[in-house]
Design an enzyme around this catalytic site. Structure first.
Site, PDB file in Angstrom:
ATOM      1  N   GLN A 250       0.820  -1.209   0.000  1.00  0.00           N
ATOM      2  CA  GLN A 250       0.000   0.000   0.000  1.00  0.00           C
ATOM      3  C   GLN A 250       0.863   1.273   0.000  1.00  0.00           C
ATOM      4  OE1 GLN A 250      -3.862  -0.168   2.290  1.00  0.00           O
ATOM      5  NE2 GLN A 250      -2.817  -1.857   3.318  1.00  0.00           N
ATOM      6  N   ARG A 603     -10.612  -1.139  -0.842  1.00  0.00           N
ATOM      7  CA  ARG A 603     -11.529  -0.229  -0.126  1.00  0.00           C
ATOM      8  C   ARG A 603     -12.932  -0.835  -0.061  1.00  0.00           C
ATOM      9  NH1 ARG A 603      -8.290   1.255   2.691  1.00  0.00           N
ATOM     10  NH2 ARG A 603      -7.022  -0.226   1.518  1.00  0.00           N
TER      11      ARG A 603
END
Length: 673
Positions: A250, A603
């Site tokens: 990430q 997400r």
């Protein structure tokens, strides 16, 4: 009383109880890292009898810090009072408030936001005789800030004598820093840069800071730049009780200085460190995770891990491919409505994510036409709007009358009839005196180049400022500025300036919201000062503008969505050149773009829609798109209907695009011949 550790899975439990050595916690998306950090803090206090004031937890956003602090409070109650949970920038501001006089600043420095910084940059470029158009100012500024974020000084840039551009940037950075210092102001990067300067050049004078915290926890470690890395290394050097939490998959901020090597090389810096992987995901369905895993495994520069979950429910990924952008978005909205009705969801459960800010316009247009309520996150920030910046300039100037940048913003707002000739006269009088502009204005009566009207305006302005400077010592700052803005009739000024009713109403509402924000801040923060409020404004982030309780669909870039989660995510505009972005491809940054795609996928909690348009409009022409290369990396079994199996239109579009490119190449060569 010992802490109840039963809610933790085996890996989380190991991470919480491993306290005697450095720890690298590789925490995949949705794996409960915030729970681990807060339980670790509670474990240290309740089971290891560590005094709360010895513990420091660092993260990147106010939202994350607030959530973490609230969870610590839930676990420990009053017993946790004294733990410092904060952001990197807030910590460094705290240190600078104590020690910045060592660097020649006053303790009550202000922090300039981007608008004020760009104005500084423009002033510097004008003084250097350079083209100070908006585009040039922004280009030079953002390039300069990139180097500043890497901890480079003007000397470092000017030393590259073989590169005239770098020498020029070094000179601009030197003059820019000098102008900020004359205003007793710092910019966002200075907060970290000057904290590092204290550490490197005056370690003996700030040695007490190193003794203040015995246990250090750092969240989102993959997002740290070299300056933050050095600050963390200094704070942890004495006791080496450092726990860093992050996920190399990430790491998406390389473009602004984040250094992936910080997390990849942690074991080299701390050979005795334990490494624990958190791979069980508590957010998304197995379908979403399988899609994300299949994409990210194509990156070579990563620490192996694979997310998994017990949740096998949820729909497969839906693919939308339409002839043009409008039809693409209309189909996405149709599917959004369908899911909402079937599952009984609220609008707040949905999000549109996209690679670049410019994509929001088309999405907003379709949502308005379809009567879908939405909020745009990370567009023009509330505090960056002109009507708000005008008010903030008054606040910064009354905080520090030596702030010439803020003075020039308010000098003729509201209009006072001060033209360029009056300002030039002031500038002439200031030369060589060492005074700030306001000090020159206080002596305006002695200037012979001012017209009677200009002199009267200046004296009126100076009188107003002196009146409110005196009141500043007696009246709470929120009341002081509410009174000042009423005296200036800011609301009336907006009403006069804006002819369009919709724009006028929006700006007036923004102004009234600022007044409301002032009072709310004063109520929440006991004994707060003007400096505290200005600091709050300067450290305000994109995510702080997200109202999670609003019954609206959220629109934001993927970068802004980092750390957030939604029931239903629509990831739109998935064409090559747009995602991955063409600049990233040309610069060899495809792996970071793939990490960004991975962040976008993760997400989603339940449902995921991916979409593209076969054509796009470009300067009046219709050009054919090719699908993002990342789509082809997703396991086909993740899709409801796998992309491209029957999508001959896309293949034809690609062929047509290649034929078009070949034609133009041949045309160019013919012209050359």
């Amino acid at each position: 009383m010992s802490l109840d550790l039963s809610p933790l899975n085996p890996e989380q439990l190991e991470a919480v109880t491993t306290t005697g050595k450095p720890l690298l916690l590789l925490a995949g998306a949705g794996s409960g890292k915030t729970r681990v950090i807060t339980y670790r803090i509670a474990y240290l206090i309740q089971n290891k009898a560590v005094p709360p004031q010895w513990i420091l937890a660092l993260t990147f956003t106010n939202k994350a810090a607030g959530e973490m602090a609230e969870r610590v409070k839930e676990l420990l109650g009053a017993q946790g009072k004294g733990v410092l949970v904060t952001t990197f920038h807030s910590l460094c501001v705290r240190i600078l408030r104590e020690y910045i006089p060592i660097l020649g600043f006053e303790k009550d420095f202000v922090i300039f936001d981007t608008t004020a910084q760009l104005q500084c940059m423009k002033s510097v470029m004008e003084e250097q005789g350079l083209d100070a158009t908006t585009a040039n100012v922004k280009s030079a500024f953002y390039e300069m800030m990139r180097f500043k974020g890497e901890g480079k000084s003007p000397n470092d840039l000017e030393a590259q004598r073989a590169n005239p551009h770098m020498v020029l940037l070094g000179r601009l950075l030197r003059e820019y820093n000098k102008l900020l210092k004359s205003c007793n102001a710092l910019d966002f990067d200075d907060i970290l840069f000057f904290a590092l300067e204290l550490i490197q050049k005056h370690p003996e004078k700030i040695a007490e800071v190193q003794d203040r915290w015995h246990y250090l926890l750092v969240d989102e470690y993959q997002d740290t730049n070299r300056v933050q890395y050095k600050i963390v290394s200094f704070l942890a050097a004495k006791r080496r009780r450092l726990c860093v939490v992050g996920d190399d998959d990430q790491s998406i901020y390389g473009w602004r200085g984040a250094d992936l090597r910080n997390i990849l090389d942690f074991e080299k810096d701390f050979p005795e460190a334990a490494v624990i992987r958190l791979e069980q995901n508590y957010r998304s369905t197995q379908t979403v995770l399988r899609a994300a895993n299949s994409v990210i495994q194509n990156n070579s520069e990563r620490m192996p891990k694979s997310l998994w979950t017990h949740d096998d429910s949820g729909p497969k990924v839906r693919w939308v491919h339409q002839p043009n952008e409008r039809e693409e978005l209309e189909e996405v909205v149709r599917r959004l409505r369908e899911y909402k009705l079937k599952e009984g969801r609220n609008w707040a459960d949905f999000a549109f994510l996209y690679r670049s800010n410019h994509q929001s316009r088309a999405i907003e247009e379709v949502l308005r036409d379809e009567s879908v309520p939405y909020q745009l996150v990370g567009g023009v920030r509330f505090f960056d709007r002109k009507e708000i910046q005008d008010c903030l300039a008054y606040m910064r100037f009354l905080h520090n009358p030596a702030d010439d940048i803020s003075l020039f913003r308010i000098l003729n707002y509201p209009r006072r009839g001060l033209g360029q000739s009056a300002i030039a006269a002031l500038g002439q009088a200031k030369m060589g005196t060492g005074m700030c502009f306001f000090e020159v204005m206080e002596q305006a009566a002695s200037l012979t180049d001012l017209s009677p009207r200009a002199l009267a305006s200046l004296e009126s302005f100076v009188g107003l400022i002196h009146e409110f400077l005196e009141k500043k010592e007696e009246v709470p700052f929120w009341r002081l500025f509410a009174d000042l803005f009423e005296r200036l009739d800011i609301k009336g000024e907006i009403e006069k300036a804006e002819k369009q009713e919709e724009v006028r109403e929006r700006k007036i509402n923004n102004y009234l919201e600022l007044i409301n924000t002032l009072f709310l801040y004063g109520e929440r923060k006991e004994n707060s000062t003007l400096a505290d409020f200005l600091e709050y404004v300067s450290l305000f982030t994109e995510q702080d503008g997200l109202d999670e309780k609003a019954e609206k669909v959220s629109l934001m870039t993927i970068h802004a969505a980092k750390g957030l989660e939604f029931e239903y995510v629509s990831l739109v505009g998935l064409t090559d050149g747009q995602f991955p972005h063409q600049n990233a491809v040309l610069e060899g940054r495809v792996e970071e773009e793939r990490r960004l795609f991975y962040v976008a996928l993760t997400r989603a909690k339940k449902a995921l829609v991916l979409s593209m348009a076969a054509t796009r409009s470009y300067y009046g022409e219709r050009l054919m798109n090719q699908p993002s290369r990342f789509i082809e990396e997703i396991d086909p079994d993740c899709f409801e209907i796998p992309p491209f199996t029957e999508a001959t239109a896309i293949q034809k579009a690609a062929a047509a695009q290649n034929a078009r490119a070949s034609f133009f190449e041949r045309f160019k060569s013919l012209k050359t011949e």
